[in-house]
Design a protein around this motif. Structure first.
Motif, mmCIF file in Angstrom:
data_model
loop_
_atom_site.group_PDB
_atom_site.id
_atom_site.type_symbol
_atom_site.label_atom_id
_atom_site.label_comp_id
_atom_site.label_asym_id
_atom_site.label_seq_id
_atom_site.Cartn_x
_atom_site.Cartn_y
_atom_site.Cartn_z
ATOM 1 N N THR A 69 -0.663 -0.127 -4.436
ATOM 2 C CA THR A 69 -1.847 0.716 -4.408
ATOM 3 C C THR A 69 -1.431 2.157 -4.123
ATOM 4 N N THR A 105 -0.916 -2.307 -10.694
ATOM 5 C CA THR A 105 -1.302 -1.137 -9.906
ATOM 6 C C THR A 105 -2.808 -1.114 -9.698
ATOM 7 N N VAL A 106 -3.208 -0.645 -8.519
ATOM 8 C CA VAL A 106 -4.626 -0.518 -8.190
ATOM 9 C C VAL A 106 -4.835 0.807 -7.465
ATOM 10 N N LYS A 107 -5.710 1.625 -7.965
ATOM 11 C CA LYS A 107 -6.042 2.888 -7.297
ATOM 12 C C LYS A 107 -6.941 2.569 -6.103
ATOM 13 N N SER A 108 -6.456 2.877 -4.910
ATOM 14 C CA SER A 108 -7.206 2.537 -3.700
ATOM 15 C C SER A 108 -6.721 3.397 -2.541
ATOM 16 N N THR A 156 0.850 -1.190 0.000
ATOM 17 C CA THR A 156 0.000 0.000 0.000
ATOM 18 C C THR A 156 0.887 1.243 0.000
ATOM 19 N N LEU A 205 -10.852 -3.647 -2.692
ATOM 20 C CA LEU A 205 -9.481 -4.065 -2.991
ATOM 21 C C LEU A 205 -9.306 -5.549 -2.683
#
Length: 261
Positions: free
Chosen positions: A36, A55-58, A11, A69
């Protein structure tokens, strides 16, 4: 703890310590790395630089986003076995500033402390199913001696330190290893909040690449509490004479403010 062939979620991986973990873990034969962050444009830039990562937008301060998520990550990456709870914010805060509203003053708690606790609570059942798993919580040397300009940040890191100790105790009979990394003052964007205060030689900032290298070596050696650089000194001072060293830091801050004017 073996890092090779692991699937790791970081994160706050778009800058600072999280980004450096991404760079260095890529050299340890890790199977997959997911990061993230709240800034989608930064994540896109990092994806271009490191096309092998995901990648993850969170936002960890939002419990609903953590739930989403979890659903997405465990479906797409069921082999996930390591989480690095790194997302954090740090502010220069005057507690006598009445312009700060009640919602804003707890922003660091929502991200740094509550975000870490929620991430662990959400992902723990999944991690317990793995033959080898780990949670790495990023606290701070300020967990032992708070920084006078960052009262809420210091409190959140002290909270993470206490929480991680109990988490380790409660999971001692499971396959999930619990690590705490307590960085000293490190050269990351977090320090931008203090650019108007000249601390001189009072605070020696550690290079982020060196700090993360020490952290990874500690994880590989199963060192539960990892104290890079001056963090060891901060913990010792917090035990021997916490009030003396807190007053010393306060004096250094006041001197730094005068020099910066």
């Amino acid at each position: 703890m073996q890092l090779a062939n692991s699937t790791i979620l970081i994160t706050g991986g778009s800058s600072g310590i999280g980004l450096e973990f991404l760079k260095q873990l890529s050299q340890h034969n890790v199977t997959k790395i997911i990061i993230t962050g709240r800034d989608g444009s930064k994540l896109e830039q990092i994806k271009q630089q490191f096309p092998h990562i995901h990648t993850v937008k969170s936002d960890v301060s939002d419990s609903k986003e953590i739930g989403q998520l979890y659903n997405n990550i465990t479906k797409e990456f069921p082999a996930l076995n390591i989480i690095i709870n790194n997302a954090g914010i740090m502010r220069n805060m005057d507690l006598q500033d009445t312009s700060m509203d009640l919602g804003n003053i707890t922003e660091e708690i929502d991200t740094n402390l509550s975000g870490t606790i929620r991430m662990v609570h959400q992902f723990l059942p999944h991690l317990k199913k793995k033959s080898a798993a780990a949670i790495v919580n990023i606290s701070s040397g300020l967990a032992f001696i708070p920084f006078p300009l960052s009262p809420v940040y210091s409190a959140t890191k002290a909270g993470i330190h206490s929480y991680t100790q109990i988490l380790r105790l409660q999971l001692k009979h499971t396959n999930v290893k619990i690590f705490e990394v307590a960085p000293p003052s490190t050269e990351t964007p977090l320090l931008n909040a203090f650019s108007n205060v000249d601390m001189g030689s009072t605070v020696q900032n550690m290079k982020v690449d060196k700090m993360v290298r020490v952290a990874i070596q500690g994880i590989l050696k199963d060192k539960a509490e990892i104290l890079p650089g001056m963090a060891k000194v901060l913990k010792l001072m917090g035990r021997i004479a916490p009030r003396f060293f807190l007053n010393f830091m306060d004096g250094a801050v006041e001197k730094g403010k005068r020099k910066s004017k």
